[in-house]
Design an enzyme around this catalytic site. Structure first.
Site, PDB file in Angstrom:
ATOM      1  N   ASP A   8      -4.288 -27.072   5.524  1.00  0.00           N
ATOM      2  CA  ASP A   8      -4.622 -26.434   4.250  1.00  0.00           C
ATOM      3  C   ASP A   8      -3.298 -26.209   3.523  1.00  0.00           C
ATOM      4  O   ASP A   8      -2.263 -26.756   3.929  1.00  0.00           O
ATOM      5  CB  ASP A   8      -5.461 -25.153   4.453  1.00  0.00           C
ATOM      6  CG  ASP A   8      -4.665 -24.023   5.099  1.00  0.00           C
ATOM      7  OD1 ASP A   8      -3.490 -24.232   5.472  1.00  0.00           O
ATOM      8  OD2 ASP A   8      -5.227 -22.922   5.244  1.00  0.00           O
ATOM      9  N   CYS A  65      -2.807 -24.851   9.777  1.00  0.00           N
ATOM     10  CA  CYS A  65      -3.075 -23.865   8.725  1.00  0.00           C
ATOM     11  C   CYS A  65      -2.083 -22.723   8.916  1.00  0.00           C
ATOM     12  O   CYS A  65      -1.065 -22.905   9.588  1.00  0.00           O
ATOM     13  CB  CYS A  65      -4.538 -23.416   8.710  1.00  0.00           C
ATOM     14  SG  CYS A  65      -5.115 -22.500  10.150  1.00  0.00           S
ATOM     15  N   THR A  67      -2.220 -19.905  10.596  1.00  0.00           N
ATOM     16  CA  THR A  67      -2.128 -19.526  12.011  1.00  0.00           C
ATOM     17  C   THR A  67      -2.579 -20.632  12.970  1.00  0.00           C
ATOM     18  O   THR A  67      -2.247 -20.596  14.152  1.00  0.00           O
ATOM     19  CB  THR A  67      -3.056 -18.330  12.280  1.00  0.00           C
ATOM     20  OG1 THR A  67      -4.391 -18.705  11.887  1.00  0.00           O
ATOM     21  CG2 THR A  67      -2.625 -17.100  11.503  1.00  0.00           C
ATOM     22  N   HIS A  98      -6.299 -29.169  31.613  1.00  0.00           N
ATOM     23  CA  HIS A  98      -7.464 -28.417  32.102  1.00  0.00           C
ATOM     24  C   HIS A  98      -8.685 -28.557  31.206  1.00  0.00           C
ATOM     25  O   HIS A  98      -9.808 -28.551  31.696  1.00  0.00           O
ATOM     26  CB  HIS A  98      -7.125 -26.926  32.221  1.00  0.00           C
ATOM     27  CG  HIS A  98      -6.201 -26.606  33.345  1.00  0.00           C
ATOM     28  ND1 HIS A  98      -6.159 -25.372  33.958  1.00  0.00           N
ATOM     29  CD2 HIS A  98      -5.265 -27.357  33.976  1.00  0.00           C
ATOM     30  CE1 HIS A  98      -5.252 -25.373  34.921  1.00  0.00           C
ATOM     31  NE2 HIS A  98      -4.680 -26.566  34.945  1.00  0.00           N
ATOM     32  N   HIS A 133     -11.522 -29.966  36.984  1.00  0.00           N
ATOM     33  CA  HIS A 133     -11.640 -29.622  35.567  1.00  0.00           C
ATOM     34  C   HIS A 133     -12.746 -30.421  34.871  1.00  0.00           C
ATOM     35  O   HIS A 133     -13.299 -29.970  33.870  1.00  0.00           O
ATOM     36  CB  HIS A 133     -10.317 -29.872  34.847  1.00  0.00           C
ATOM     37  CG  HIS A 133      -9.165 -29.141  35.469  1.00  0.00           C
ATOM     38  ND1 HIS A 133      -9.117 -27.763  35.520  1.00  0.00           N
ATOM     39  CD2 HIS A 133      -8.050 -29.589  36.103  1.00  0.00           C
ATOM     40  CE1 HIS A 133      -7.999 -27.391  36.141  1.00  0.00           C
ATOM     41  NE2 HIS A 133      -7.349 -28.482  36.502  1.00  0.00           N
TER      42      HIS A 133
HETATM   43  C1  RB5 Z   1      -4.804 -19.117   4.313  1.00  0.00           C
HETATM   44  O1  RB5 Z   1      -4.281 -18.021   3.644  1.00  0.00           O
HETATM   45  C2  RB5 Z   1      -5.031 -18.766   5.778  1.00  0.00           C
HETATM   46  O2  RB5 Z   1      -6.074 -17.865   5.894  1.00  0.00           O
HETATM   47  C3  RB5 Z   1      -5.305 -20.012   6.582  1.00  0.00           C
HETATM   48  O3  RB5 Z   1      -4.234 -20.892   6.436  1.00  0.00           O
HETATM   49  C4  RB5 Z   1      -5.462 -19.845   8.084  1.00  0.00           C
HETATM   50  O4  RB5 Z   1      -4.399 -19.130   8.641  1.00  0.00           O
HETATM   51  C5  RB5 Z   1      -6.769 -19.392   8.554  1.00  0.00           C
HETATM   52  O5  RB5 Z   1      -7.011 -19.279   9.762  1.00  0.00           O
END
Ligand code: RB5
Length: 148
Positions: A8, A65, A67, A98, A133
């Protein structure tokens, strides 16, 4: 081996770096976008990569993204996808050995490019361990198919 990749806006810059890195390792890369850092919704891009992998158009997927969490949650809604959100190469190797993870999701905001490169390398080079596994991974498919 063909790798489908997307991000994203929060993962865009890191995705661009990883596209070049994965190509430098000798893999074919399908870049599912986006092609700019304009704000987008991560599920739209997670599903493109997840379907590439689930339908056999790509062997493995990489998603970036902020996180990595939203990408993993969304990708895991596609049957056949085992997406692992990781922050270290050690967890990545275990996700392959695994869990037979076929998609890896990483953070563009909280993990360095150096660590993400090590994660992607481990993801592409580590084989599934099979053995004990295999039965567990097959139970994940049983959940998807309503058998468990
Ligand atoms: C975007 O702001 C953020 O929410 C997205 O990149 C991601 O971290 C969502 O899990």
């Amino acid at each position: 081996m063909k790798i489908s990749i997307a991000s994203d806006h929060a993962g865009f810059e890191e995705k661009q770096l990883l596209v070049d890195y994965i190509r430098s390792l000798g893999y074919d890369v399908e870049d599912r976008g986006p092609q700019s850092a304009d704000r987008v919704d991560y599920p739209d891009f997670a599903v493109a990569v997840a379907r590439d992998v689930a339908e056999g158009a790509a062997d493995r997927g990489v998603l970036v993204c902020g996180t990595g969490i939203g990408m993993a949650v969304a990708a895991n809604k596609v049957a056949g996808i085992r997406a692992a959100n990781v922050t270290s190469p050690e967890f990545t190797a275990l996700a392959r050995e695994h869990n037979d993870a076929n998609v890896v999701t990483v953070s563009g905001r909280f993990v360095s490019d150096e660590v993400n490169r090590a994660i992607v390398k481990a993801f592409l080079e580590t084989e599934f361990g099979g053995g004990r596994h295999a039965g567990r991974v097959s139970k994940i498919a049983d959940i998807e198919q309503g058998r468990l």
